[in-house]
Design a protein around this motif. Structure first.
Motif, PDB file in Angstrom:
ATOM      1  N   ASP A  26       0.383  -1.338   0.161  1.00 13.24           N
ATOM      2  CA  ASP A  26       0.135   0.110   0.073  1.00 13.24           C
ATOM      3  C   ASP A  26       0.527   1.185  -0.074  1.00 13.24           C
ATOM      4  OD1 ASP A  26      -2.008   1.846   0.120  1.00 13.24           O
ATOM      5  OD2 ASP A  26      -2.330   1.240   1.747  1.00 13.24           O
ATOM      6  N   PRO A  27       1.017   1.715  -0.864  1.00 15.19           N
ATOM      7  CA  PRO A  27       1.561   3.949  -1.061  1.00 15.19           C
ATOM      8  C   PRO A  27       1.227   4.386  -0.504  1.00 15.19           C
ATOM      9  CG  PRO A  27      -0.158   3.053  -3.165  1.00 15.19           C
ATOM     10  CD  PRO A  27      -0.466   2.186  -2.287  1.00 15.19           C
ATOM     11  N   ILE A  28       1.379   4.347   1.086  1.00 11.98           N
ATOM     12  CA  ILE A  28       0.642   5.393   2.480  1.00 11.98           C
ATOM     13  C   ILE A  28       2.242   6.046   2.122  1.00 11.98           C
ATOM     14  CG2 ILE A  28      -1.174   3.853   3.387  1.00 11.98           C
ATOM     15  CD1 ILE A  28       1.788   3.049   5.834  1.00 11.98           C
ATOM     16  N   GLY A  29       2.035   7.137   3.320  1.00  9.75           N
ATOM     17  CA  GLY A  29       3.249   7.772   3.498  1.00  9.75           C
ATOM     18  C   GLY A  29       3.071   9.256   3.025  1.00  9.75           C
ATOM     19  N   LEU A  30       4.141   9.720   2.871  1.00 10.13           N
ATOM     20  CA  LEU A  30       4.274  11.057   2.063  1.00 10.13           C
ATOM     21  C   LEU A  30       4.654  10.803   0.350  1.00 10.13           C
ATOM     22  CD1 LEU A  30       5.048  13.991   2.160  1.00 10.13           C
ATOM     23  CD2 LEU A  30       7.420  13.145   1.632  1.00 10.13           C
ATOM     24  N   GLN A  31       3.404  11.973   0.123  1.00 10.50           N
ATOM     25  CA  GLN A  31       3.318  11.758  -1.513  1.00 10.50           C
ATOM     26  C   GLN A  31       4.026  12.859  -2.379  1.00 10.50           C
ATOM     27  OE1 GLN A  31       0.109   9.013  -2.383  1.00 10.50           O
ATOM     28  NE2 GLN A  31       1.374   8.748  -1.057  1.00 10.50           N
ATOM     29  N   SER A  32       4.167  13.755  -1.679  1.00 10.04           N
ATOM     30  CA  SER A  32       4.433  15.242  -2.189  1.00 10.04           C
ATOM     31  C   SER A  32       4.912  16.214  -1.227  1.00 10.04           C
ATOM     32  CB  SER A  32       3.828  15.826  -3.379  1.00 10.04           C
ATOM     33  OG  SER A  32       2.664  16.343  -3.135  1.00 10.04           O
ATOM     34  N   GLY A  33       6.012  16.900  -1.548  1.00  8.79           N
ATOM     35  CA  GLY A  33       6.715  18.251  -0.645  1.00  8.79           C
ATOM     36  C   GLY A  33       7.426  17.539   0.970  1.00  8.79           C
ATOM     37  N   ALA A  34       7.183  18.429   2.105  1.00 14.03           N
ATOM     38  CA  ALA A  34       8.502  17.620   3.110  1.00 14.03           C
ATOM     39  C   ALA A  34       7.547  18.012   4.282  1.00 14.03           C
ATOM     40  CB  ALA A  34       8.999  19.151   2.800  1.00 14.03           C
ATOM     41  N   CYS A  91       0.229  21.537  -5.453  1.00 11.27           N
ATOM     42  CA  CYS A  91       0.598  21.465  -4.244  1.00 11.27           C
ATOM     43  C   CYS A  91       1.855  22.042  -4.018  1.00 11.27           C
ATOM     44  CB  CYS A  91       0.418  20.212  -3.872  1.00 11.27           C
ATOM     45  SG  CYS A  91      -0.880  19.023  -3.876  1.00 11.27           S
ATOM     46  N   ILE A  92       3.391  21.526  -4.842  1.00  7.35           N
ATOM     47  CA  ILE A  92       4.521  22.520  -4.368  1.00  7.35           C
ATOM     48  C   ILE A  92       4.801  23.715  -4.922  1.00  7.35           C
ATOM     49  CG2 ILE A  92       6.789  22.073  -5.177  1.00  7.35           C
ATOM     50  CD1 ILE A  92       6.585  18.974  -6.382  1.00  7.35           C
ATOM     51  N   LYS A  93       3.943  24.255  -6.251  1.00 10.16           N
ATOM     52  CA  LYS A  93       3.851  25.535  -5.753  1.00 10.16           C
ATOM     53  C   LYS A  93       3.309  26.751  -5.180  1.00 10.16           C
ATOM     54  CE  LYS A  93       4.379  26.355 -11.140  1.00 10.16           C
ATOM     55  NZ  LYS A  93       4.531  26.988 -12.243  1.00 10.16           N
ATOM     56  N   ASN A  94       2.236  25.921  -3.626  1.00 10.75           N
ATOM     57  CA  ASN A  94       1.354  26.444  -3.267  1.00 10.75           C
ATOM     58  C   ASN A  94       1.862  25.652  -1.243  1.00 10.75           C
ATOM     59  OD1 ASN A  94      -0.507  28.050  -3.915  1.00 10.75           O
ATOM     60  ND2 ASN A  94      -0.565  26.291  -5.188  1.00 10.75           N
ATOM     61  N   ASP A  95       2.861  25.416  -1.630  1.00  4.51           N
ATOM     62  CA  ASP A  95       3.702  24.422  -0.249  1.00  4.51           C
ATOM     63  C   ASP A  95       2.772  23.478   0.171  1.00  4.51           C
ATOM     64  OD1 ASP A  95       6.567  25.543  -0.905  1.00  4.51           O
ATOM     65  OD2 ASP A  95       5.286  27.763   0.394  1.00  4.51           O
ATOM     66  N   ILE A  96       2.396  22.927   0.076  1.00  2.87           N
ATOM     67  CA  ILE A  96       0.899  22.449   0.394  1.00  2.87           C
ATOM     68  C   ILE A  96       1.688  20.588   0.132  1.00  2.87           C
ATOM     69  CG2 ILE A  96      -1.296  20.471   0.174  1.00  2.87           C
ATOM     70  CD1 ILE A  96      -1.961  23.741  -0.995  1.00  2.87           C
ATOM     71  N   THR A  97       1.827  19.904   1.363  1.00  2.00           N
ATOM     72  CA  THR A  97       2.547  18.836   1.705  1.00  2.00           C
ATOM     73  C   THR A  97       0.997  18.180   1.666  1.00  2.00           C
ATOM     74  OG1 THR A  97       3.695  19.313   3.363  1.00  2.00           O
ATOM     75  CG2 THR A  97       3.916  17.678   3.139  1.00  2.00           C
ATOM     76  N   VAL A  98       1.767  16.357   0.910  1.00  4.82           N
ATOM     77  CA  VAL A  98       0.294  15.575   0.759  1.00  4.82           C
ATOM     78  C   VAL A  98       0.799  14.416   1.985  1.00  4.82           C
ATOM     79  CG1 VAL A  98      -0.944  14.324  -1.206  1.00  4.82           C
ATOM     80  CG2 VAL A  98      -0.611  16.851  -1.488  1.00  4.82           C
ATOM     81  N   TYR A  99       0.460  13.800   2.235  1.00  8.57           N
ATOM     82  CA  TYR A  99       0.473  12.660   2.577  1.00  8.57           C
ATOM     83  C   TYR A  99      -0.958  11.433   3.060  1.00  8.57           C
ATOM     84  CZ  TYR A  99       2.449   9.951   7.197  1.00  8.57           C
ATOM     85  OH  TYR A  99       2.656   8.598   7.378  1.00  8.57           O
ATOM     86  N   ALA A 100      -0.648  10.567   2.845  1.00 10.17           N
ATOM     87  CA  ALA A 100      -2.085   9.595   3.207  1.00 10.17           C
ATOM     88  C   ALA A 100      -1.766   8.527   3.416  1.00 10.17           C
ATOM     89  CB  ALA A 100      -1.609   8.593   1.505  1.00 10.17           C
TER      90      ALA A 100
END
Length: 372
Positions: A26-34, A91-100
């Motif tokens: 299952d590809p959970i965890g940090l999806q993009s951002g920091a 998401c990156i340009k607006n400094d939004i981190t995505v986590y699943a």
């Protein structure tokens, strides 16, 4: 109160929905951002879509926790001309981190399936499909009498000594500890090179394996010795079961038709699909959020009269009906119950940790189907 970073937000989530509970692959965890950036507002959502990201921007959220992973299928490249590429870029340009948090949130106690079972007012619920068992272990530690209470309180505060509805469970016995401090030691009792006999207490307490690190750390912090003497044993007691779906009794028996209406109303769907005699009496039900059709036999063996799950195909519905268990399919999207449930849970945990952060649930629906 202090403003947390992404690692601390994930830490709150891991308190009850650790990544270790997720299904393999299952590809959970940090999806993009920091995760090292400060977080002021977190938005919870079922899916990450273009509209959801716009909502996060409008609400000032710089962290999104989604149930369905943004990157469910591996990308060979990030092509900004594709929908996925454009979404990641926004998401990156607006400094939004995505986590699943996907199947780990399904499996977790208080997670998606418990939320669904609670919404349907199921009682005496049990795990439907066991995926993991948190085994019990026992700590035995030898402590000088002067520090016995301090160590006992430390290990129970860290999670040891919980047996059913009883907490702070320990056993103690008195004895004599014998040791000789070495030349490089800094003994709490005795002198270097001289044999010592000390009045000690043996403290025993059980804990769940997932708490082992915290329990040992707490014990060592409270223990006065440089090198505490302790043992860890695996217990034969049944551990805590985790898994997909829940099965439980209805608070009052009713017909399948009436229960289907309850599902519609409580899960907020305009329509659903159902198999079986509408006048059949329902006493026990199973529920599994998302796509759970392959577990209809498990629900049947668990004694369920009806199985509530999404994405049921034609032949599975026929097979379930022939097996004598009814199916109610309210769709995959009922998992959106996690939005408000997760936001509320994390709000409480953040307040307990004195973290200055706001949690909001997405107000948008990401249901792709329209009912006409």
């Amino acid at each position: 109160m202090k403003q947390p970073n992404g690692h601390q937000i994930v830490g709150l989530l891991e308190q009850f929905s650790p990544k270790s509970l997720a299904m393999e692959g299952d590809p959970i965890g940090l999806q993009s951002g920091a995760l090292n950036r400060k977080v002021s507002k977190v938005m919870t959502t079922l899916d990450v879509t273009n509209e959801v990201v716009d909502e996060a921007i409008e609400k000032g959220a710089n962290f999104i926790i989604a149930h369905h992973p943004l990157l469910f299928r591996p990308l060979k490249s990030i092509n900004l001309e594709t929908n996925a590429g454009k979404l990641i870029e926004k998401c990156i340009k607006n400094d939004i981190t995505v986590y699943a948090a996907h199947t780990n949130l399904d499996v977790a106690k208080g997670g998606v399936n418990d939320m669904l079972a609670e919404a349907l007012d199921l009682k005496e619920t049990e795990v439907l499909v066991k995926t993991y068992e948190d085994e019990y272990k026992k700590l035995i530690v030898f402590v000088p009498e002067s520090h016995a209470d301090e160590v006992r309180k430390a290990v129970t505060a860290a999670g040891a000594g919980q047996i059913g509805d009883y907490s702070d469970c320990t056993f103690t016995s008195n004895g004599t500890g014998r040791f000789t401090p070495g030349d490089e030691s800094n003994p709490f009792l005795g002198e270097q090179g001289k044999p010592e006999a000390a009045a000690e207490v043996k403290i025993e307490s059980i804990f769940l394996s997932s708490k082992e690190r915290e329990v040992i750390k707490a014990m060592k912090s409270a223990h006065p010795y440089e090198e505490p003497a302790y043992d860890i044993f695996t217990e034969s007691l049944p551990g805590e079961k985790y898994g997909l779906g829940r099965v439980g009794k209805l608070s009052a028996q009713m017909t399948l038709r009436d229960f289907a209406e309850v599902v519609k109303r409580k899960l907020g769907v305009p329509a659903l699909r159902m198999t079986g005699d509408p006048e059949k009496i329902i006493k026990k039900a199973a529920v599994l959020g998302g796509m759970g059709s392959k577990y209809y036999q498990t629900a049947k063996f668990a004694g369920a009269d009806v199985y509530v799950t999404g994405d049921v195909d034609f032949h599975t519905a026929q097979d379930a009906e022939a097996a004598g268990i009814s199916i109610i399919d309210p769709g995959h999207h009922v998992e959106e119950i996690m939005k408000t449930g997760l936001a509320s849970e994390l709000t409480v945990r953040a307040e307990n940790e004195r973290l200055k952060v706001e949690f909001v649930a997405s107000a948008l629906t990401t249901e792709p189907f329209k009912f006409i």
